[in-house]
Design a protein around this motif. Structure first.
Motif, PDB file in Angstrom:
ATOM      1  N   PHE A   1       2.264   9.978  -2.873  1.00  0.00           N
ATOM      2  CA  PHE A   1       1.178  10.219  -2.930  1.00  0.00           C
ATOM      3  C   PHE A   1       0.500  10.340  -1.482  1.00  0.00           C
ATOM      4  O   PHE A   1      -0.238  11.374  -1.229  1.00  0.00           O
ATOM      5  N   LEU A   2       0.543   9.436  -0.675  1.00  0.00           N
ATOM      6  CA  LEU A   2       0.281   9.456   0.557  1.00  0.00           C
ATOM      7  C   LEU A   2       1.055  10.682   1.485  1.00  0.00           C
ATOM      8  O   LEU A   2       0.258  11.224   2.209  1.00  0.00           O
ATOM      9  N   GLU A   3       2.163  10.814   1.161  1.00  0.00           N
ATOM     10  CA  GLU A   3       2.964  11.910   1.903  1.00  0.00           C
ATOM     11  C   GLU A   3       2.535  13.086   1.658  1.00  0.00           C
ATOM     12  O   GLU A   3       2.471  14.090   2.410  1.00  0.00           O
ATOM     13  N   ALA A   4       2.171  13.423   0.212  1.00  0.00           N
ATOM     14  CA  ALA A   4       1.711  14.654  -0.347  1.00  0.00           C
ATOM     15  C   ALA A   4       0.560  14.835   0.253  1.00  0.00           C
ATOM     16  O   ALA A   4       0.092  16.199   0.324  1.00  0.00           O
ATOM     17  N   ASN A   5      -0.299  13.931   0.822  1.00  0.00           N
ATOM     18  CA  ASN A   5      -1.596  14.409   1.476  1.00  0.00           C
ATOM     19  C   ASN A   5      -1.535  14.293   2.969  1.00  0.00           C
ATOM     20  O   ASN A   5      -2.550  14.180   3.553  1.00  0.00           O
ATOM     21  N   GLY A   6      -0.298  14.096   3.651  1.00  0.00           N
ATOM     22  CA  GLY A   6      -0.372  14.459   4.769  1.00  0.00           C
ATOM     23  C   GLY A   6      -0.623  13.041   5.646  1.00  0.00           C
ATOM     24  O   GLY A   6      -0.868  13.071   6.773  1.00  0.00           O
ATOM     25  N   TYR A   7      -0.336  12.016   5.069  1.00  0.00           N
ATOM     26  CA  TYR A   7      -0.674  10.554   5.652  1.00  0.00           C
ATOM     27  C   TYR A   7       0.700   9.958   5.808  1.00  0.00           C
ATOM     28  O   TYR A   7       1.582  10.035   5.274  1.00  0.00           O
ATOM     29  N   PRO A   8       0.978   9.196   7.336  1.00  0.00           N
ATOM     30  CA  PRO A   8       2.248   8.916   7.772  1.00  0.00           C
ATOM     31  C   PRO A   8       2.339   7.463   6.690  1.00  0.00           C
ATOM     32  O   PRO A   8       1.335   6.914   6.366  1.00  0.00           O
ATOM     33  N   LEU A   9       3.589   7.183   6.500  1.00  0.00           N
ATOM     34  CA  LEU A   9       3.563   5.733   5.969  1.00  0.00           C
ATOM     35  C   LEU A   9       3.487   4.603   6.665  1.00  0.00           C
ATOM     36  O   LEU A   9       4.223   4.680   7.830  1.00  0.00           O
ATOM     37  N   SER A  10       2.472   3.887   6.337  1.00  0.00           N
ATOM     38  CA  SER A  10       2.109   2.833   7.265  1.00  0.00           C
ATOM     39  C   SER A  10       1.742   1.674   6.309  1.00  0.00           C
ATOM     40  O   SER A  10       0.932   1.642   5.423  1.00  0.00           O
ATOM     41  N   PRO A  11       2.155   0.541   6.633  1.00  0.00           N
ATOM     42  CA  PRO A  11       1.986  -0.684   5.607  1.00  0.00           C
ATOM     43  C   PRO A  11       0.415  -1.093   5.717  1.00  0.00           C
ATOM     44  O   PRO A  11       0.061  -1.570   4.821  1.00  0.00           O
ATOM     45  N   LYS A  12      -0.221  -0.600   6.876  1.00  0.00           N
ATOM     46  CA  LYS A  12      -1.591  -0.994   6.830  1.00  0.00           C
ATOM     47  C   LYS A  12      -2.562  -0.449   5.605  1.00  0.00           C
ATOM     48  O   LYS A  12      -3.665  -0.859   5.197  1.00  0.00           O
ATOM     49  N   TYR A  13      -1.967   0.825   5.002  1.00  0.00           N
ATOM     50  CA  TYR A  13      -2.647   1.009   3.861  1.00  0.00           C
ATOM     51  C   TYR A  13      -2.638   0.537   2.489  1.00  0.00           C
ATOM     52  O   TYR A  13      -3.176   0.825   1.525  1.00  0.00           O
ATOM     53  N   PHE A  14      -1.293  -0.596   2.654  1.00  0.00           N
ATOM     54  CA  PHE A  14      -1.384  -1.177   1.265  1.00  0.00           C
ATOM     55  C   PHE A  14      -1.679  -2.911   1.763  1.00  0.00           C
ATOM     56  O   PHE A  14      -1.446  -3.747   0.862  1.00  0.00           O
ATOM     57  N   THR A  15      -2.497  -3.029   2.718  1.00  0.00           N
ATOM     58  CA  THR A  15      -2.885  -4.408   2.882  1.00  0.00           C
ATOM     59  C   THR A  15      -4.251  -4.562   1.769  1.00  0.00           C
ATOM     60  O   THR A  15      -4.833  -3.933   1.296  1.00  0.00           O
ATOM     61  N   LYS A  16      -4.291  -5.869   1.688  1.00  0.00           N
ATOM     62  CA  LYS A  16      -5.494  -6.338   0.566  1.00  0.00           C
ATOM     63  C   LYS A  16      -6.733  -6.016   1.383  1.00  0.00           C
ATOM     64  O   LYS A  16      -7.160  -6.334   2.561  1.00  0.00           O
ATOM     65  N   ALA A  17      -7.672  -5.293   0.525  1.00  0.00           N
ATOM     66  CA  ALA A  17      -8.821  -5.200   0.910  1.00  0.00           C
ATOM     67  C   ALA A  17     -10.047  -6.071   1.049  1.00  0.00           C
ATOM     68  O   ALA A  17     -10.103  -6.838  -0.458  1.00  0.00           O
ATOM     69  N   SER A  18     -10.823  -6.521   1.866  1.00  0.00           N
ATOM     70  CA  SER A  18     -11.590  -7.481   1.794  1.00  0.00           C
ATOM     71  C   SER A  18     -12.832  -7.089   1.256  1.00  0.00           C
ATOM     72  O   SER A  18     -13.037  -5.905   1.198  1.00  0.00           O
ATOM     73  N   THR A  19     -13.918  -7.864   0.921  1.00  0.00           N
ATOM     74  CA  THR A  19     -15.236  -7.432   0.377  1.00  0.00           C
ATOM     75  C   THR A  19     -15.880  -6.517   1.343  1.00  0.00           C
ATOM     76  O   THR A  19     -16.540  -5.609   1.099  1.00  0.00           O
ATOM     77  N   LEU A  20     -15.750  -7.090   2.635  1.00  0.00           N
ATOM     78  CA  LEU A  20     -16.630  -6.012   3.799  1.00  0.00           C
ATOM     79  C   LEU A  20     -15.912  -4.882   3.908  1.00  0.00           C
ATOM     80  O   LEU A  20     -16.625  -4.008   3.719  1.00  0.00           O
ATOM     81  N   SER A  21     -14.550  -4.839   3.528  1.00  0.00           N
ATOM     82  CA  SER A  21     -13.926  -3.480   3.908  1.00  0.00           C
ATOM     83  C   SER A  21     -14.350  -2.496   2.838  1.00  0.00           C
ATOM     84  O   SER A  21     -14.491  -1.277   2.924  1.00  0.00           O
ATOM     85  N   MET A  22     -14.222  -3.112   1.634  1.00  0.00           N
ATOM     86  CA  MET A  22     -14.678  -2.196   0.208  1.00  0.00           C
ATOM     87  C   MET A  22     -16.024  -1.721   0.282  1.00  0.00           C
ATOM     88  O   MET A  22     -16.377  -0.679   0.087  1.00  0.00           O
ATOM     89  N   VAL A  23     -17.072  -2.740   0.622  1.00  0.00           N
ATOM     90  CA  VAL A  23     -18.402  -2.489   0.618  1.00  0.00           C
ATOM     91  C   VAL A  23     -18.659  -1.303   1.893  1.00  0.00           C
ATOM     92  O   VAL A  23     -19.525  -0.320   1.831  1.00  0.00           O
ATOM     93  N   LYS A  24     -17.933  -1.381   2.980  1.00  0.00           N
ATOM     94  CA  LYS A  24     -18.068  -0.406   3.941  1.00  0.00           C
ATOM     95  C   LYS A  24     -17.506   0.927   3.483  1.00  0.00           C
ATOM     96  O   LYS A  24     -18.148   2.031   3.575  1.00  0.00           O
ATOM     97  N   ARG A  25     -16.565   0.970   2.776  1.00  0.00           N
ATOM     98  CA  ARG A  25     -16.044   2.172   2.157  1.00  0.00           C
ATOM     99  C   ARG A  25     -16.895   2.704   1.338  1.00  0.00           C
ATOM    100  O   ARG A  25     -17.069   4.129   1.176  1.00  0.00           O
ATOM    101  N   MET A  26     -17.561   1.920   0.374  1.00  0.00           N
ATOM    102  CA  MET A  26     -18.324   2.580  -0.710  1.00  0.00           C
ATOM    103  C   MET A  26     -19.782   3.198   0.177  1.00  0.00           C
ATOM    104  O   MET A  26     -20.107   4.083  -0.260  1.00  0.00           O
ATOM    105  N   CYS A  27     -19.994   2.312   1.352  1.00  0.00           N
ATOM    106  CA  CYS A  27     -21.161   3.091   2.034  1.00  0.00           C
ATOM    107  C   CYS A  27     -20.694   4.387   2.515  1.00  0.00           C
ATOM    108  O   CYS A  27     -21.730   5.536   2.418  1.00  0.00           O
ATOM    109  N   ARG A  28     -19.499   4.523   3.318  1.00  0.00           N
ATOM    110  CA  ARG A  28     -19.195   5.582   3.696  1.00  0.00           C
ATOM    111  C   ARG A  28     -19.197   6.899   2.859  1.00  0.00           C
ATOM    112  O   ARG A  28     -19.577   8.051   2.868  1.00  0.00           O
TER     113      ARG A  28
END
Length: 297
Positions: free
Chosen positions: A237-264
């Protein structure tokens, strides 16, 4: 209504602060409103809190400053979240998403939201008990998804993906429709009640969940009815959308990072449909969330 279980809420306290506010010089008024905001528990609407003020004149006065108290309270909530940083637990998740949701639904009833989340969790635990003899970690995940999607109908809102209400808990719980991250939040709040090792996964474009126990690991996509995915599918899915394969995309999301993403997400939507006031409000919240986050996301 009785709010006996809010140990820290005292109408007398609020009454006294309002009284101080009324006679305070202008430069002190703001400080007192912040004090009031921090004394009202997040589970309670500002409306409910001011209605409990006994003095009728102060109560009328409190209504006029409600919007300010409201703003300060969300700020207070979000600021506390940044102080804790990117923790590995979701103890703050419910408070944070309820506060965010109150921006669009100021009269939402948290107790109804909580009752619904409790009910969903109870239903899942009933199924766990029924399958006690054969209950593997994999089966737990399947039963969770069965309740959430097949029985309760939580699913992605494909028809109106960019409707801002898809991001707000109060609405998602009622409509059963959302976007990947808001549906993931509902799953997480149910899983939390059951003590399940479920986490958010900050995949770009499409937020996912990961279930990680000793014997079993899988990704879950609540947007598509709780379908289970392996790492390879997510990478494709990532490759199809032009994202490089990176472990950072698979890290666990914290409450803080989730709420920021919802705000964005919300800022983007409000900018597109020219809802200037809401765009400004959410931007203000996001800047609080980002003010102290020096850690890498």
């Amino acid at each position: 209504m009785a709010y006996g279980h809010h140990h820290n809420f005292s109408p007398d306290d609020i009454t006294r602060l309002l009284y101080d506010w009324e006679i305070a010089p202008p430069e002190r008024k703001r400080f007192l409103l912040k004090m009031i905001a921090s004394r009202i528990p997040w589970q309670m609407s500002i409306d409910q809190a001011t209605e409990e003020v006994n003095d009728p004149l102060l109560r009328v006065m409190a209504r006029t400053v409600q919007p300010e108290i409201f703003r300060y309270r969300i700020r207070h909530s979000f600021f506390k979240l940044t102080l804790r940083g990117n923790t590995g637990h979701y103890k703050d998740l419910e408070e944070a998403v309820v506060q965010l949701s109150s921006i669009a639904y100021p009269n939402q009833n948290y107790f109804e939201i909580r009752k619904e989340l409790d009910r969903l969790a109870l239903r899942v635990s009933e199924l766990f008990d029924e399958h006690e003899e054969v209950l593997t970690e994999e089966l737990k995940v399947q039963l969770l998804c069965q309740v959430m999607f097949q029985e309760e109908g939580f699913v992605g809102n494909l028809q109106n993906y960019n409707d801002p209400s898809n991001s707000y808990l109060a609405h998602v719980i009622k409509s059963r429709l959302g976007i990947p991250i808001s549906l993931s939040v509902v799953y997480l709040l149910v899983a939390q009640r059951l003590g399940l090792p479920l986490y958010g996964t900050n995949l770009p474009l499409h937020f996912l969940l990961q279930y990680e126990s000793d014997g079993f690991f899988t990704y879950i996509d609540p947007f598509h009815g709780g379908v289970l995915l392996d790492r390879q599918t997510c990478e494709k899915f990532l490759e199809a959308n032009g994202y490089p394969l990176s472990p950072k995309y698979f890290t666990k999301a914290s409450t803080l990072s989730m709420v920021k993403r919802m705000c964005r997400n919300l800022i983007h939507i409000y900018r597109e449909n020219q809802s200037k006031d809401l765009e400004i409000q959410i931007t203000e919240q996001l800047s609080i969330l980002e003010s102290r986050s020096t850690h890498v996301e």
